[in-house]
Structure formats: C-alpha cells, structure tokens
Design a protein around this motif. Structure first.
Motif, PDB file in Angstrom:
ATOM      1  N   LEU A   8       0.828  13.168   5.061  1.00 33.51           N
ATOM      2  CA  LEU A   8       1.386  11.891   5.464  1.00 33.51           C
ATOM      3  C   LEU A   8       1.377  11.776   6.986  1.00 33.51           C
ATOM      4  O   LEU A   8       1.782  12.705   7.678  1.00 33.51           O
ATOM      5  CB  LEU A   8       2.830  11.779   4.962  1.00 33.51           C
ATOM      6  N   LEU A  31       0.170   3.246   3.285  1.00 32.24           N
ATOM      7  CA  LEU A  31       1.453   3.148   2.583  1.00 32.24           C
ATOM      8  C   LEU A  31       2.290   2.085   3.290  1.00 32.24           C
ATOM      9  O   LEU A  31       2.699   2.270   4.425  1.00 32.24           O
ATOM     10  CB  LEU A  31       2.177   4.501   2.598  1.00 32.24           C
ATOM     11  N   ALA A  32       2.504   0.958   2.602  1.00 36.68           N
ATOM     12  CA  ALA A  32       3.381  -0.092   3.158  1.00 36.68           C
ATOM     13  C   ALA A  32       4.656  -0.070   2.326  1.00 36.68           C
ATOM     14  O   ALA A  32       5.453   0.857   2.437  1.00 36.68           O
ATOM     15  CB  ALA A  32       2.673  -1.434   3.144  1.00 36.68           C
ATOM     16  N   GLY A  34       4.796   0.386  -0.911  1.00 34.08           N
ATOM     17  CA  GLY A  34       4.627   1.477  -1.875  1.00 34.08           C
ATOM     18  C   GLY A  34       5.038   1.143  -3.300  1.00 34.08           C
ATOM     19  O   GLY A  34       5.037   2.016  -4.167  1.00 34.08           O
ATOM     20  N   GLN A  35       5.356  -0.131  -3.567  1.00 31.53           N
ATOM     21  CA  GLN A  35       5.906  -0.454  -4.895  1.00 31.53           C
ATOM     22  C   GLN A  35       4.853  -0.478  -6.002  1.00 31.53           C
ATOM     23  O   GLN A  35       5.193  -0.446  -7.192  1.00 31.53           O
ATOM     24  CB  GLN A  35       6.689  -1.769  -4.852  1.00 31.53           C
ATOM     25  N   ILE A  38       3.083   3.972  -5.101  1.00 30.35           N
ATOM     26  CA  ILE A  38       3.868   5.158  -5.479  1.00 30.35           C
ATOM     27  C   ILE A  38       3.929   5.333  -7.010  1.00 30.35           C
ATOM     28  O   ILE A  38       3.681   6.434  -7.503  1.00 30.35           O
ATOM     29  CB  ILE A  38       5.265   5.162  -4.800  1.00 30.35           C
ATOM     30  N   LEU A  51      -1.781   9.712   3.176  1.00 30.88           N
ATOM     31  CA  LEU A  51      -1.143   8.400   3.262  1.00 30.88           C
ATOM     32  C   LEU A  51      -0.843   8.102   4.720  1.00 30.88           C
ATOM     33  O   LEU A  51      -0.334   8.963   5.447  1.00 30.88           O
ATOM     34  CB  LEU A  51       0.170   8.370   2.471  1.00 30.88           C
ATOM     35  N   ASP A  53       1.461   5.840   6.752  1.00 34.19           N
ATOM     36  CA  ASP A  53       2.637   4.980   6.649  1.00 34.19           C
ATOM     37  C   ASP A  53       2.637   3.988   7.815  1.00 34.19           C
ATOM     38  O   ASP A  53       2.616   4.398   8.976  1.00 34.19           O
ATOM     39  CB  ASP A  53       3.900   5.860   6.688  1.00 34.19           C
ATOM     40  N   ASN A  55       4.987   1.467   8.091  1.00 36.75           N
ATOM     41  CA  ASN A  55       6.279   0.778   8.149  1.00 36.75           C
ATOM     42  C   ASN A  55       6.947   0.794   9.520  1.00 36.75           C
ATOM     43  O   ASN A  55       7.856   0.008   9.773  1.00 36.75           O
ATOM     44  CB  ASN A  55       7.229   1.365   7.105  1.00 36.75           C
ATOM     45  N   GLU A  56       6.528   1.724  10.392  1.00 37.67           N
ATOM     46  CA  GLU A  56       7.166   1.819  11.712  1.00 37.67           C
ATOM     47  C   GLU A  56       6.398   1.040  12.782  1.00 37.67           C
ATOM     48  O   GLU A  56       6.709   1.139  13.965  1.00 37.67           O
ATOM     49  CB  GLU A  56       7.303   3.295  12.126  1.00 37.67           C
ATOM     50  N   VAL A 103      12.634  -4.518  -5.958  1.00 43.47           N
ATOM     51  CA  VAL A 103      11.219  -4.336  -5.597  1.00 43.47           C
ATOM     52  C   VAL A 103      10.844  -5.310  -4.484  1.00 43.47           C
ATOM     53  O   VAL A 103      10.108  -4.960  -3.557  1.00 43.47           O
ATOM     54  CB  VAL A 103      10.307  -4.499  -6.832  1.00 43.47           C
ATOM     55  N   ASN A 105      12.712  -6.279  -2.151  1.00 45.76           N
ATOM     56  CA  ASN A 105      13.270  -5.793  -0.887  1.00 45.76           C
ATOM     57  C   ASN A 105      12.357  -4.789  -0.197  1.00 45.76           C
ATOM     58  O   ASN A 105      12.514  -4.513   0.985  1.00 45.76           O
ATOM     59  CB  ASN A 105      14.622  -5.104  -1.129  1.00 45.76           C
ATOM     60  N   ARG A 106      11.461  -4.192  -0.924  1.00 40.48           N
ATOM     61  CA  ARG A 106      10.645  -3.103  -0.380  1.00 40.48           C
ATOM     62  C   ARG A 106       9.151  -3.450  -0.378  1.00 40.48           C
ATOM     63  O   ARG A 106       8.437  -3.135   0.556  1.00 40.48           O
ATOM     64  CB  ARG A 106      10.893  -1.842  -1.228  1.00 40.48           C
TER      65      ARG A 106
END
Lengths: 288, 155
Positions: A8, A31-32, A34-35, A38, A51, A53, A55-56, A103, A105-106
């Motif tokens: 990761l 990976l955003a 991930g719903q 994942i 992956l 990520d 998100n940051e 879901v 929310n993410r």
C-alpha cells in the motif's frame, strides 16, 4: 474474510499516485472509497499487488461548478453529492439512491464510474447528461474523454497503465433543463433491478434541444438509448412522443432473467420508468 | 507499517499489515469488542464505527486508511462516567432485543441527531437503512433515536 497480501502506498499528490501506479504495473489499483474494491478483494475476485490510496490528496476532494460544468473530484463521496446544492437534475436524483447511507459516506462517484459495473448507477447518469472524465497519466499528462469512451465493457474501462481518473465533469445546461433517475431495487443497498436516467433540455420555444436516456442493470454495460434520444430532439414534448421514446428504449435494453425478475418484466419496467423519467425531467425543466 | 490513530480520543500507535481490516484492528489490535462482525460483506452495518465523526462500515475500510484520523466506537459514547443521550434513550425505550446491532445503531443515531435534532419516522428509518436489525422490527429503535434527538434539542 481477508484479501490476499498487497503493498500500500499513500499518495500525497496526483503525480505521486500516477507514478506509483505506473511503477506497480498492471496489477496496481487506485484505492478511493473502496466500497466495491475491498469487497471484491475480500471475495478474492480481485487481487491487486499494489494499492495506491488517494484519500489524502486534498485537491481531489472538491465538488464545484466551474466553466459551466459540475466538477466532481475523485474522492468526493456519494453522500457529499447527495448533500450538495450544486448537484442538479439526474445527478441530484441518483445520489440518494446509491447503495445505503453508510456506503454513501465512504464510496466515491468517480470510483464507481471507473469500476464500470453495469449495475452501478452513476454511469447511466453520466451517459444521459453527456459527461466527460478527466484522466491523469504518469508522465504528467492530462486528457479528457466523453464517458462513452471510458466504458469498454463489464468491469472494464479504457484507462491505460499508469492512468487514473481525477474528476468527472457534468455540463450544466444554460437554458431550461431537468433530469431524473428512477431505480427499482428489492431493498435498500441492493443493486438496481432496473435503473433509468433521463435528461432533457428545452429551447426558448419549449422544444427539446437535447435529450439523454441511459439504463442500469439491463445490459452488459450501462446502455445509452441513442435511438430513443434522437426521436426526442427537435420535437415538442408530448405524452405520445414520450411513449414512443420509452418503447424504443425498452427495445434497446438487453435484460436477462435472474433472481430479480424475468427479462420480459424488466423490459416493461424500462418502458414505464423511461416514460415517467421523461415526464419528471420535463416538469423540472418547465419549472426551472 | 505503523499507523497513528486516535481511538475514542486516545492517541495510539500500532504496527499493522496493509490488508488488516479496520473492524479487526478495532476488535483485535485495540481490544474494543463492542464493534461487531456480522455479514462481513458491506451489507448489515453491525461493524459501524465513526471515522472522523462519519459512520462507515469498518469491514470495508483498511486499518491503514485511518492513519492520522480519528475513530470512535460504542465504547467512546460514554463521557465522564455518564451515558450518552442515545444510550439512555435506547435503554428507556427498549431499542434492542438481542443487542447485536445495537452498538452500530447507537453510533449511527448519535451522528444523525447532530445533523437533525427533530427527525420524522421516515427520516430516522432512512438514516438507519444501512443497518440491519433482525429482532425488533425497528419500531423502538426509531423511538429511541427520536427521544435522543429531543434530548439533544433540549440541550
């Protein structure tokens, strides 16, 4: 359930993300939210080696209107779209019906678009509204393509190695317009049995200047009903015209019988939902 | 990899594997077993935790992704020895039977009443529609969340 092992990398910029993707090769994935990713990894349908990520990356989190477009960044959650005053027409109508509140929310709109699940709601909305997607490449390049060119087939997009989606752009009509997304689902959080996105724009005489109709869950990919769209353009809206467009849309659908219902029944739902969706889009356009 | 995370207000550092799921991190690594595992397929919602105040299904988030963030679990609802309004309301209105979904229902309810302190039945049912309860038929859960909202309103 556990996914197989992977590395990761948490990217702090788009350039870092595309560089990592490129280095990771064809088994690297973004990976955003991930719903979707994942669960697929837990079920061992997907086993990426790396992956990345995103998100940051602050710049990907913005939802804004600029240059006559609604721009949805790659980490904007479904819930952000549902809560935003900037969303309109079919986009605003679809947002509350994606999956369930947790879901939403993410999970991200752009992630869902990239995933190209024929049972995903967003690609129908983007096909109906004539959206484009913004793509960043590992060499720092950026390009923009219509959604029609992104969707290749079930779970398959046209992105090349080292490329990622950074945003979706939905044109904001300057004149009277309206849209809807009607979704039949067995229960909250289920995929659509049938989903229909509609979009209409009217000229100053009240004639249809632009029309979009697209379908979820009734073809190997989200399906744009181009023949039905073309009979609407240039015409004055009427019940007969909408019935004809709905009938052509139902003919274009390729539903299959499964646990959610028979193909024949789903085709009829497409017809009914297309007519209702066009009526809703029209009434919204006339009051806009 | 090492992650730094605030759990129920307490900063912690843990060594984890990238594939560790947040729900297992919370239960096994942090030792907070009030967060449950149900379907493990993003459906039932019993694994709900608050990530930076927002309810998410912790079976569908990697622990690595909470590095630098805040996680709240049912154990963190109580403050200064006093139960949270949502906990009091679930007790008073008997908003549970077997209790398996209750930590998640209370966390979703606690986050929801911060946004809407006067919700209708439909609004509450919409808010908890990502959480399954197999015992109650939801009636008392809805009542409990509305009672907690009333308490919140009065504050």
């Amino acid at each position: 359930m556990y996914p197989s092992s992977f590395d990761l990398t948490v990217a702090r910029s788009v350039a870092e993300a595309t560089a990592a993707l490129s280095e990771g090769g064809e088994d690297a994935r973004i990976l955003a939210g991930g719903q979707s990713l994942i669960p697929m990894m837990k079920l061992r349908f997907a086993f990426p080696s790396l992956l990345v990520d995103i998100n940051e990356i602050a710049e990907l989190a913005s939802l804004e209107r600029q240059n006559g477009e609604l721009r949805v960044g790659a980490t904007v959650r479904h819930a952000d779209v549902a809560a935003s005053d900037l969303a309109f027409g079919a986009v605003a109508a679809a947002a509350p019906w994606v999956a369930d509140p947790l879901v939403r929310n993410r999970g991200t709109l752009v992630g869902s678009v990239a995933h190209c699940d024929p049972e995903g709601d967003w690609n129908s909305v983007l096909l109906a509204t004539g959206a484009t997607v913004q793509i960043a490449g590992a060499d720092g390049s950026e390009r923009s393509i219509p959604i029609t060119e992104l969707i290749v087939g079930p779970f398959t997009n046209s992105l090349g190695e080292g490329e990622m989606l950074t945003a979706v752009h939905v044109p904001v009509p300057s004149g009277a317009s309206g849209g809807a997304y009607l979704k039949l689902e067995r229960k909250v959080g289920d995929y659509a049995t049938v989903g229909v996105a509609t979009h209409l724009e009217l000229d100053e005489d009240g004639r249809i200047s632009s029309a979009g109709i697209a379908l979820t869950s009734v073809a190997p990919s989200n399906l744009k009903a181009t023949e039905a769209e073309s009979v609407l353009i240039g015409e004055s809206p009427s019940g007969e015209l909408f019935a004809e467009a709905a009938s052509l849309t139902a003919d274009a659908a390729e539903p299959r019988s499964d646990i959610r219902g028979t193909a024949e029944w789903k085709r009829n739902v497409v017809r009914v939902y297309t007519r209702r969706g066009l009526e809703q889009a029209l009434s919204q356009a006339r009051s806009s | 990899m090492e992650i730094s995370v605030k759990i129920n207000g307490t900063p912690q550092k843990h060594e984890i594997e990238p594939r560790q799921l947040l729900v297992d991190f919370v239960r096994s690594t942090a030792g907070l077993t009030g967060t449950h595992i149900g379907c493990d397929t993003t459906s039932c919602g019993v694994c709900t935790v608050l990530l930076d105040g927002v309810p998410v299904k912790s079976c569908t988030v990697f622990a690595a992704q909470v590095d630098g963030h805040e996680v709240a679990t049912v154990e963190g609802l109580k403050s200064n020895g006093e139960l949270h309004a949502i906990q009091k309301a679930f007790t008073a209105h008997h908003g549970l039977q077997c209790g398996f979904c209750t930590p998640a229902m209370m966390l979703v309810g606690a986050a929801f009443i911060e946004e809407n302190d006067n919700p209708s039945d439909d609004e509450v049912r919409w808010a908890i529609s990502g959480n399954l309860c197999r015992c109650t038929g939801y009636v008392n859960i809805v009542k409990a969340i509305q009672a907690a909202a009333e308490e919140r309103r009065a504050q």
